[in-house]
Write a protein that holds these residues in place. Sequence first.
Motif, short mmCIF file in Angstrom:
data_model
loop_
_atom_site.label_atom_id
_atom_site.label_comp_id
_atom_site.label_asym_id
_atom_site.label_seq_id
_atom_site.Cartn_x
_atom_site.Cartn_y
_atom_site.Cartn_z
N ASP A 5 9.92 50.66 58.09
CA ASP A 5 11.44 51.10 58.59
C ASP A 5 12.61 50.19 58.08
O ASP A 5 13.52 50.90 57.68
CB ASP A 5 11.63 50.15 60.04
CG ASP A 5 12.74 49.44 61.10
OD1 ASP A 5 13.28 49.65 60.91
OD2 ASP A 5 12.44 48.19 61.78
N SER A 6 12.43 49.02 56.86
CA SER A 6 12.85 48.41 56.30
C SER A 6 11.97 48.11 55.15
O SER A 6 11.63 47.17 55.92
CB SER A 6 14.14 47.79 56.80
OG SER A 6 14.65 47.44 56.17
N ASP A 8 14.08 45.98 53.29
CA ASP A 8 14.86 45.09 52.75
C ASP A 8 13.81 43.55 52.02
O ASP A 8 14.69 42.95 51.48
CB ASP A 8 15.60 44.75 53.58
CG ASP A 8 17.13 46.68 53.65
OD1 ASP A 8 17.17 46.74 52.55
OD2 ASP A 8 17.91 46.12 54.19
N ASP A 28 15.17 56.16 50.54
CA ASP A 28 15.96 55.66 52.06
C ASP A 28 16.45 56.24 53.08
O ASP A 28 18.53 57.13 52.14
CB ASP A 28 16.76 54.10 51.42
CG ASP A 28 16.43 53.07 52.00
OD1 ASP A 28 17.39 53.90 53.68
OD2 ASP A 28 17.09 52.04 51.94
N ARG A 30 18.50 55.81 55.09
CA ARG A 30 19.52 54.89 55.97
C ARG A 30 20.91 55.29 55.01
O ARG A 30 21.17 55.64 54.33
CB ARG A 30 18.61 53.42 56.25
CG ARG A 30 17.66 52.84 56.55
CD ARG A 30 17.60 51.58 56.52
NE ARG A 30 17.07 51.46 54.81
CZ ARG A 30 17.14 50.14 55.11
NH1 ARG A 30 17.38 49.45 54.94
NH2 ARG A 30 16.99 49.79 53.34
N ASN A 31 21.79 55.24 56.86
CA ASN A 31 23.24 54.95 56.64
C ASN A 31 23.70 53.21 55.46
O ASN A 31 23.35 52.74 56.10
CB ASN A 31 23.92 55.05 57.67
CG ASN A 31 23.84 56.15 58.29
OD1 ASN A 31 24.20 57.01 57.89
ND2 ASN A 31 23.37 56.18 59.84
N ASP A 32 24.89 53.45 54.66
CA ASP A 32 25.20 52.65 54.09
C ASP A 32 24.79 51.25 54.83
O ASP A 32 25.15 50.36 53.99
CB ASP A 32 26.67 52.94 53.37
CG ASP A 32 26.14 54.19 52.90
OD1 ASP A 32 25.23 54.37 51.68
OD2 ASP A 32 27.52 54.84 52.36
N GLU A 34 23.18 50.27 57.25
CA GLU A 34 21.78 49.55 57.73
C GLU A 34 21.07 49.06 56.84
O GLU A 34 20.07 48.52 56.73
CB GLU A 34 21.17 50.68 58.13
CG GLU A 34 21.70 51.43 59.43
CD GLU A 34 21.12 52.90 59.68
OE1 GLU A 34 20.57 52.67 60.68
OE2 GLU A 34 20.71 54.34 59.10
N ARG A 35 21.49 49.40 55.35
CA ARG A 35 21.37 48.94 54.34
C ARG A 35 21.25 47.63 53.75
O ARG A 35 22.70 47.15 54.20
CB ARG A 35 21.34 49.88 53.11
CG ARG A 35 20.22 50.85 52.97
CD ARG A 35 20.46 51.20 51.90
NE ARG A 35 21.48 52.13 51.28
CZ ARG A 35 21.96 53.78 51.41
NH1 ARG A 35 20.69 54.29 52.31
NH2 ARG A 35 22.93 54.12 51.21
N PRO A 52 21.49 59.02 52.87
CA PRO A 52 21.48 59.17 54.09
C PRO A 52 21.63 60.47 55.12
O PRO A 52 22.77 61.42 54.95
CB PRO A 52 23.19 58.28 54.30
CG PRO A 52 23.47 58.34 52.54
CD PRO A 52 22.35 58.62 51.53
N ASP A 54 21.94 60.89 58.23
CA ASP A 54 22.58 60.78 59.94
C ASP A 54 23.32 61.22 59.95
O ASP A 54 23.86 61.95 60.78
CB ASP A 54 22.19 59.80 60.50
CG ASP A 54 21.02 59.11 61.33
OD1 ASP A 54 20.49 60.18 60.80
OD2 ASP A 54 20.79 57.32 61.44
#
Length: 125
Positions: A5-6, A8, A28, A30-32, A34-35, A52, A54
């Motif tokens: 999921d993440s 981070d 990764d 994810r959109n910028d 979201e990180r 990214p 999406d």
Amino acid sequence: MVRADSLDGLTARGWTTLAAHGVRTVIDLRNDDERGVDHAPRPAGIGTSAIPLDGIEHRDFWDVSWGTPGFATPAYFRPFLDRFPDRVAALARDAAHRLDPEAYLRAAGLTGAELGRLRGRLRGR
């Protein structure tokens, strides 16, 4: 291949465990926005590629798709692929250059002998 999921929030021990599991590349999606910032430094042996997926800036797609009953189900993926083929192709290209396809075949249960026969067939022998 491992889905997360993440990453981070991983601790140093979490990164060590991930590396011990054999992960060498993080792709990764994810959109910028979201990180986040990593809780602990990523080990030098684990590379990261941010793609990214999406394309959230394309409101014409998301205003119609987001929150519908089919969102994030298999019914959603065809319209997504039709709208964002360049993003999916970029992901596939990056993965093809970074990842070891034999590792996937071994993970799928192929033996060394089976991999050898497959290599021979691919070489036309």
